[in-house]
Scaffold this motif. Structure first.
Motif, PDB file in Angstrom:
ATOM      1  N   ASP A  75      -1.567   6.693   1.661  1.00 35.36           N
ATOM      2  CA  ASP A  75      -2.982   7.252   1.409  1.00 35.36           C
ATOM      3  C   ASP A  75      -4.175   5.591   0.996  1.00 35.36           C
ATOM      4  O   ASP A  75      -5.168   5.984   0.695  1.00 35.36           O
ATOM      5  N   GLU A 112     -10.845  -2.600  -3.149  1.00 31.02           N
ATOM      6  CA  GLU A 112     -10.533  -2.333  -4.346  1.00 31.02           C
ATOM      7  C   GLU A 112     -11.042  -3.468  -5.194  1.00 31.02           C
ATOM      8  O   GLU A 112     -11.544  -3.301  -6.418  1.00 31.02           O
ATOM      9  N   ARG A 163      -0.903   0.513 -10.209  1.00 28.56           N
ATOM     10  CA  ARG A 163      -1.849   0.324  -9.109  1.00 28.56           C
ATOM     11  C   ARG A 163      -2.401  -1.124  -9.406  1.00 28.56           C
ATOM     12  O   ARG A 163      -2.667  -1.654 -10.427  1.00 28.56           O
ATOM     13  N   THR A 171       2.423   9.098  -1.151  1.00 25.20           N
ATOM     14  CA  THR A 171       0.967   9.208  -1.440  1.00 25.20           C
ATOM     15  C   THR A 171       1.022   8.341  -2.802  1.00 25.20           C
ATOM     16  O   THR A 171       2.063   8.486  -3.691  1.00 25.20           O
ATOM     17  N   TRP A 172      -0.308   7.913  -3.470  1.00 20.98           N
ATOM     18  CA  TRP A 172      -0.174   7.598  -4.767  1.00 20.98           C
ATOM     19  C   TRP A 172       0.108   8.645  -5.623  1.00 20.98           C
ATOM     20  O   TRP A 172       0.808   8.197  -6.866  1.00 20.98           O
ATOM     21  N   LEU A 226      -8.310  -2.771   2.773  1.00 18.74           N
ATOM     22  CA  LEU A 226      -7.743  -2.151   1.364  1.00 18.74           C
ATOM     23  C   LEU A 226      -8.169  -2.891   0.142  1.00 18.74           C
ATOM     24  O   LEU A 226      -8.705  -2.679  -0.875  1.00 18.74           O
ATOM     25  N   VAL A 236      -3.780   3.448  -1.233  1.00 12.59           N
ATOM     26  CA  VAL A 236      -3.921   2.838  -2.640  1.00 12.59           C
ATOM     27  C   VAL A 236      -2.914   1.464  -2.788  1.00 12.59           C
ATOM     28  O   VAL A 236      -1.906   1.773  -2.264  1.00 12.59           O
ATOM     29  N   PRO A 266       0.724  -1.385  -0.001  1.00 10.27           N
ATOM     30  CA  PRO A 266      -0.018  -0.056   0.176  1.00 10.27           C
ATOM     31  C   PRO A 266       0.704   1.385  -0.052  1.00 10.27           C
ATOM     32  O   PRO A 266       2.113   1.282   0.325  1.00 10.27           O
ATOM     33  N   THR A 267       0.181   2.385  -0.365  1.00 10.18           N
ATOM     34  CA  THR A 267       0.657   3.602  -0.399  1.00 10.18           C
ATOM     35  C   THR A 267       0.263   4.354   0.985  1.00 10.18           C
ATOM     36  O   THR A 267      -0.501   3.715   1.874  1.00 10.18           O
ATOM     37  N   SER A 280       3.136   7.713  -8.512  1.00  7.80           N
ATOM     38  CA  SER A 280       2.933   7.889  -9.924  1.00  7.80           C
ATOM     39  C   SER A 280       3.714   8.313 -10.607  1.00  7.80           C
ATOM     40  O   SER A 280       3.882   8.204 -12.019  1.00  7.80           O
TER      41      SER A 280
END
Length: 358
Positions: free
Chosen positions: A46, A168, A123, A92-93, A164, A48, A43-44, A97
């Protein structure tokens, strides 16, 4: 006994030909005929979920060359060791990215470095889309074997993977998709997902030595070792919790004193899954047979053709990155009757499977 022919799973995509966990690696795996692909999931900050081999990403991205993230370099203690680098849970994502992927083992696979910097981090949501599109394009029900990494650690820092991942899956419409397999070295997160109603097949990853991280976190030196799951009783218990197990190839084949390689009969020499004591820790074809008797699927990781990854008897004298006698090792593993194999070069594994069919 008649042996089944295994599913070929592109390990982090076709990671023998492209930097792992990239769009190019996953797309190529399916183009080469893989039945499934396997991402590692972390995970990130936040929440994601991204596909990376580990949460420490200095070896698989250009983060170390990005001055804007220099202050994120840190040292952490987790899973029993100290590690210094850059970690997904500190980004964060939106920040991740912007990074680009790199070949993880450039000294073994130098041709793959030609693709460094071309592909962004993916992702999990992106990979769901990629598998759906590849399934439609090939008219095949292509599968995803998702490995949840370091679940107890991430839960301890407020990033519970069961929550999480379930979210998703629901967002992507994959919550009850029969093409999904979920695996982990920790039974706790698999149990949590089952309680959340996840319908996917679940696979427990096992090693020959040591104990799972969740067991160590909960019980310390009294943690249940992996070996306790490898006898009749352990496999029967696992069958009430998961649908399969996945083991290191070294648990299926072994080097001999004369330099040869053979199937492993079992850890303590008992060759038959039918006659061994209940607590015998099986290995080799006996492990596969015993797991099948308990109605568990068996997967094996990881088939790679380079000398550095092959059993010593199958290496040539051409250097660590040169291909050895991989056909022989791949066939030895497949002949144990495993239901699936993870391979960095899916086409090579498929060629051996085809030879066994012939």
């Amino acid at each position: 006994m008649t042996r089944s022919l295994p599913m070929i799973i592109g390990h982090r995509g076709a990671s023998g030909y492209r930097p792992e966990h990239t769009t190019a690696a996953f797309e190529l795996a399916f183009a080469l005929g893989a039945d499934a692909v396997e991402p590692d999931i972390v995970p990130t900050r936040d929440g994601v979920l991204v596909v990376r081999h580990e949460n420490e990403i200095s070896g698989t991205t250009d983060v170390a060359d990005r001055p804007e993230f220099a202050d994120r370099r840190t040292t952490k203690e987790f899973l029993g060791h100290r590690e210094t680098g850059w970690f997904t849970e500190d980004f964060t994502w939106a920040e991740l990215s912007t990074l680009r992927a790199r070949e993880r083992v450039p000294h073994i696979r130098p041709p793959n470095t030609a693709y460094d910097g071309r592909y962004p981090i993916l992702r999990l949501a992106d990979l769901f889309t990629l598998v759906d599109e590849a399934s439609a394009a090939t008219s095949r029900a292509l599968s995803l074997v998702a490995e949840l990494k370091h679940a107890s650690y991430f839960e301890s820092i407020g990033l519970p993977l069961d929550d999480l991942f379930s979210g998703e899956l629901a967002d992507a419409g994959w919550a009850d998709d029969p093409r999904l397999v979920v695996e982990s070295f920790e039974l706790t997160v698999l149990t949590q997902l089952r309680r959340r109603g996840l319908g996917a097949r679940q696979v427990f990853l096992l090693e020959a030595q040591g104990a799972p991280a969740d067991e160590i976190a909960a019980h310390g030196s009294a943690a249940t070792p992996y070996a306790a799951h490898l006898g009749h009783d352990g496999l029967e218990r696992l069958a009430t919790q998961v649908e399969g197990i996945s083991v290191d190839k070294a648990m299926l084949i072994r080097a001999e004193a004369d330099g040869g390689v053979s199937p492993v009969p079992s850890v303590d020499g008992a060759a038959s899954a039918d006659t061994a004591p209940a607590d015998t820790a099986f290995a080799g074809a006996a492990l596969v047979d015993a797991a099948h008797s308990a109605h568990l699927d068996v997967y094996c990781w990881t088939l790679r053709p380079e000398n550095t990854y092959l059993s010593e008897a199958f290496r040539t004298g051409a250097g660590d990155g040169a291909f050895g006698r991989w056909q022989e090792e791949f066939a030895l593993v497949m002949n144990t009757g495993v239901d699936g194999v993870f391979a960095d070069h899916p086409d090579l594994a498929i060629s051996v499977r085809n030879d066994l069919t012939a």
